[in-house]
Design a protein around this motif. Sequence first.
Motif, PDB file in Angstrom:
ATOM      1  N   ARG A 356       0.811  -1.224   0.000  1.00 32.91           N
ATOM      2  CA  ARG A 356       0.000   0.000   0.000  1.00 32.91           C
ATOM      3  C   ARG A 356       0.841   1.269   0.000  1.00 32.91           C
ATOM      4  NH1 ARG A 356      -3.333  -0.607   5.270  1.00 32.91           N
ATOM      5  NH2 ARG A 356      -1.386  -1.667   5.883  1.00 32.91           N
ATOM      6  N   PHE A 357       2.072   1.178   0.499  1.00 28.62           N
ATOM      7  CA  PHE A 357       2.880   2.377   0.692  1.00 28.62           C
ATOM      8  C   PHE A 357       4.139   2.339  -0.172  1.00 28.62           C
ATOM      9  CE2 PHE A 357       1.043   1.010   4.872  1.00 28.62           C
ATOM     10  CZ  PHE A 357      -0.035   1.894   4.863  1.00 28.62           C
ATOM     11  N   SER A 358       4.000   1.935  -1.412  1.00 28.07           N
ATOM     12  CA  SER A 358       5.154   1.731  -2.288  1.00 28.07           C
ATOM     13  C   SER A 358       5.936   3.019  -2.553  1.00 28.07           C
ATOM     14  CB  SER A 358       4.711   1.118  -3.620  1.00 28.07           C
ATOM     15  OG  SER A 358       3.754   1.951  -4.257  1.00 28.07           O
ATOM     16  N   GLU A 359       5.311   4.167  -2.377  1.00 30.89           N
ATOM     17  CA  GLU A 359       5.996   5.442  -2.599  1.00 30.89           C
ATOM     18  C   GLU A 359       6.700   5.951  -1.348  1.00 30.89           C
ATOM     19  OE1 GLU A 359       6.197   6.739  -5.668  1.00 30.89           O
ATOM     20  OE2 GLU A 359       5.099   4.926  -6.258  1.00 30.89           O
ATOM     21  N   SER A 360       6.469   5.276  -0.232  1.00 32.61           N
ATOM     22  CA  SER A 360       7.048   5.707   1.043  1.00 32.61           C
ATOM     23  C   SER A 360       8.541   5.402   1.101  1.00 32.61           C
ATOM     24  CB  SER A 360       6.339   4.998   2.196  1.00 32.61           C
ATOM     25  OG  SER A 360       7.097   5.052   3.386  1.00 32.61           O
ATOM     26  N   GLU A 361       9.296   6.343   1.623  1.00 31.66           N
ATOM     27  CA  GLU A 361      10.742   6.150   1.757  1.00 31.66           C
ATOM     28  C   GLU A 361      11.046   4.959   2.655  1.00 31.66           C
ATOM     29  OE1 GLU A 361      14.773   8.568   3.215  1.00 31.66           O
ATOM     30  OE2 GLU A 361      12.805   9.551   3.272  1.00 31.66           O
ATOM     31  N   TYR A 362      10.272   4.798   3.725  1.00 25.21           N
ATOM     32  CA  TYR A 362      10.512   3.678   4.637  1.00 25.21           C
ATOM     33  C   TYR A 362      10.334   2.345   3.915  1.00 25.21           C
ATOM     34  CZ  TYR A 362      10.050   0.288   8.376  1.00 25.21           C
ATOM     35  OH  TYR A 362      10.236  -0.817   9.179  1.00 25.21           O
ATOM     36  N   TRP A 363       9.208   2.162   3.243  1.00 25.53           N
ATOM     37  CA  TRP A 363       8.921   0.874   2.620  1.00 25.53           C
ATOM     38  C   TRP A 363       9.821   0.609   1.424  1.00 25.53           C
ATOM     39  CZ3 TRP A 363       6.376  -2.575   5.287  1.00 25.53           C
ATOM     40  CH2 TRP A 363       5.589  -2.111   6.359  1.00 25.53           C
ATOM     41  N   GLN A 364      10.247   1.635   0.726  1.00 26.46           N
ATOM     42  CA  GLN A 364      11.225   1.454  -0.334  1.00 26.46           C
ATOM     43  C   GLN A 364      12.541   0.966   0.230  1.00 26.46           C
ATOM     44  OE1 GLN A 364      11.495   5.134  -2.514  1.00 26.46           O
ATOM     45  NE2 GLN A 364       9.534   4.850  -3.549  1.00 26.46           N
ATOM     46  N   SER A 365      12.933   1.503   1.387  1.00 28.89           N
ATOM     47  CA  SER A 365      14.196   1.096   2.010  1.00 28.89           C
ATOM     48  C   SER A 365      14.145  -0.361   2.460  1.00 28.89           C
ATOM     49  CB  SER A 365      14.518   2.001   3.199  1.00 28.89           C
ATOM     50  OG  SER A 365      13.653   1.741   4.306  1.00 28.89           O
ATOM     51  N   ARG A 366      12.959  -0.855   2.851  1.00 29.72           N
ATOM     52  CA  ARG A 366      12.823  -2.242   3.285  1.00 29.72           C
ATOM     53  C   ARG A 366      13.037  -3.202   2.107  1.00 29.72           C
ATOM     54  NH1 ARG A 366      14.150  -1.790   7.926  1.00 29.72           N
ATOM     55  NH2 ARG A 366      14.895   0.127   6.998  1.00 29.72           N
ATOM     56  N   VAL A 367      12.560  -2.817   0.943  1.00 26.46           N
ATOM     57  CA  VAL A 367      12.688  -3.684  -0.233  1.00 26.46           C
ATOM     58  C   VAL A 367      14.115  -3.707  -0.734  1.00 26.46           C
ATOM     59  CG1 VAL A 367      11.967  -4.013  -2.633  1.00 26.46           C
ATOM     60  CG2 VAL A 367      10.284  -3.336  -0.899  1.00 26.46           C
ATOM     61  N   LEU A 368      14.799  -2.565  -0.636  1.00 22.47           N
ATOM     62  CA  LEU A 368      16.149  -2.453  -1.181  1.00 22.47           C
ATOM     63  C   LEU A 368      17.217  -2.995  -0.242  1.00 22.47           C
ATOM     64  CD1 LEU A 368      15.890   1.163  -2.686  1.00 22.47           C
ATOM     65  CD2 LEU A 368      15.827  -1.022  -3.927  1.00 22.47           C
ATOM     66  N   SER A 369      16.966  -3.004   1.059  1.00 24.20           N
ATOM     67  CA  SER A 369      18.016  -3.419   2.022  1.00 24.20           C
ATOM     68  C   SER A 369      18.129  -4.925   2.098  1.00 24.20           C
ATOM     69  CB  SER A 369      17.717  -2.838   3.398  1.00 24.20           C
ATOM     70  OG  SER A 369      16.498  -3.321   3.895  1.00 24.20           O
TER      71      SER A 369
END
Length: 369
Positions: A356-369
């Motif tokens: 739901r929050f794919s544009e969020s900096e937090y959730w983007q960081s979770r996918v990339l880390s």
Amino acid sequence: MNLYFDCVIAGTGPAACACALVLKKAGLNVALVAKKSNKQPAFSVGESLPGAALPLLNRIGVSDLSELLTKGQFSRCTGNASAWGSEQWHKTDAIQNPQGGGWHIDRAAFNHALLKFTVSQGVTLLYSQVLSAEYKSCWHVMLTEQTDVLRCDYLIDGTGRASSLGKLIGRKKIHLDKQMAIVAWFESSDDDQEKMTRIKAVSDGWWYSARLPNKSTKGLPIRVVAKFMLPEQSKSLNTPQAYLMQLNNSGLLPVDFNESQILSGPYFTDASVSKLDELSNNTLSFLAIGDAALSLDPLSSQGMFFALYSGIKAGEQIIEARANQINQFENYDNDINAVLNANQKARKHYYVSEHRFSESEYWQSRVLS
């Protein structure tokens, strides 16, 4: 006069105690070193003990939690309730887990009781801090509270996320992501009887809550609440008022809390995934255990389990090394790296499932880390 131990462990947490108990049971002379606190803390972070931890407690001589804690210091977790991927709550009953839902514990009481048990088994407790450590055919350890030099064959870092002993001898902490936990403990109401763990995803992170087994001085339930978010964004919660506003607006709990119900906190603590650059060293007879070796994402709820597991594994590795008269810690490194790899895989799966929050900096960081 120099003091000799087979093994010196910096720290007195679950990992350090588990390691010390395994080594002591094998006949080794073991010392724990930790700074003395004037009083036991009222609350400590990390209250979830999974059912799978019971065999680990058995391994170190504890057959049941009741041997360490009173009835009011631990309670069964009946399952999990999560609003993750949608606003709808999904509940998983503990009966669906073959090992049960585990327990919620009074973590401060557990730490104190496990240390007391460890000392009762003949492990030496030194209230001090490691000032320096130098390896010259064996370890020479200087403590702040005494002029004598401790000598030992094996040196173990069980100092938690700080990895202070590892850093003292030149090791570095590798951070695999960035995350902060903002934790508070609340006095709840008499009608707060829910024993499930609650987790809810929001746009800038996620919330967690559990009702603890212990009661307040008024005899009311105590509930721990934590929000996990990026460090730079966590500054928005630097006051109790801001914390309460976000908590009450989050939908995490069916009730609101007010400032008078805060028993402790909010406290800011590192919650990132991190690993010591060298988990062990054959030449120096050094190993790191627990959070000092590897800090897992709190989403896994495996912190206590891993502390006990890594402490036991390190102790068994030292016993094996002594039996073979050669320091070889490759098996230990492989075991710890296997835990990291499995947790990272599961962690990414769960974070990706929140779309739901794919544009969020937090959730983007979770996918990339």
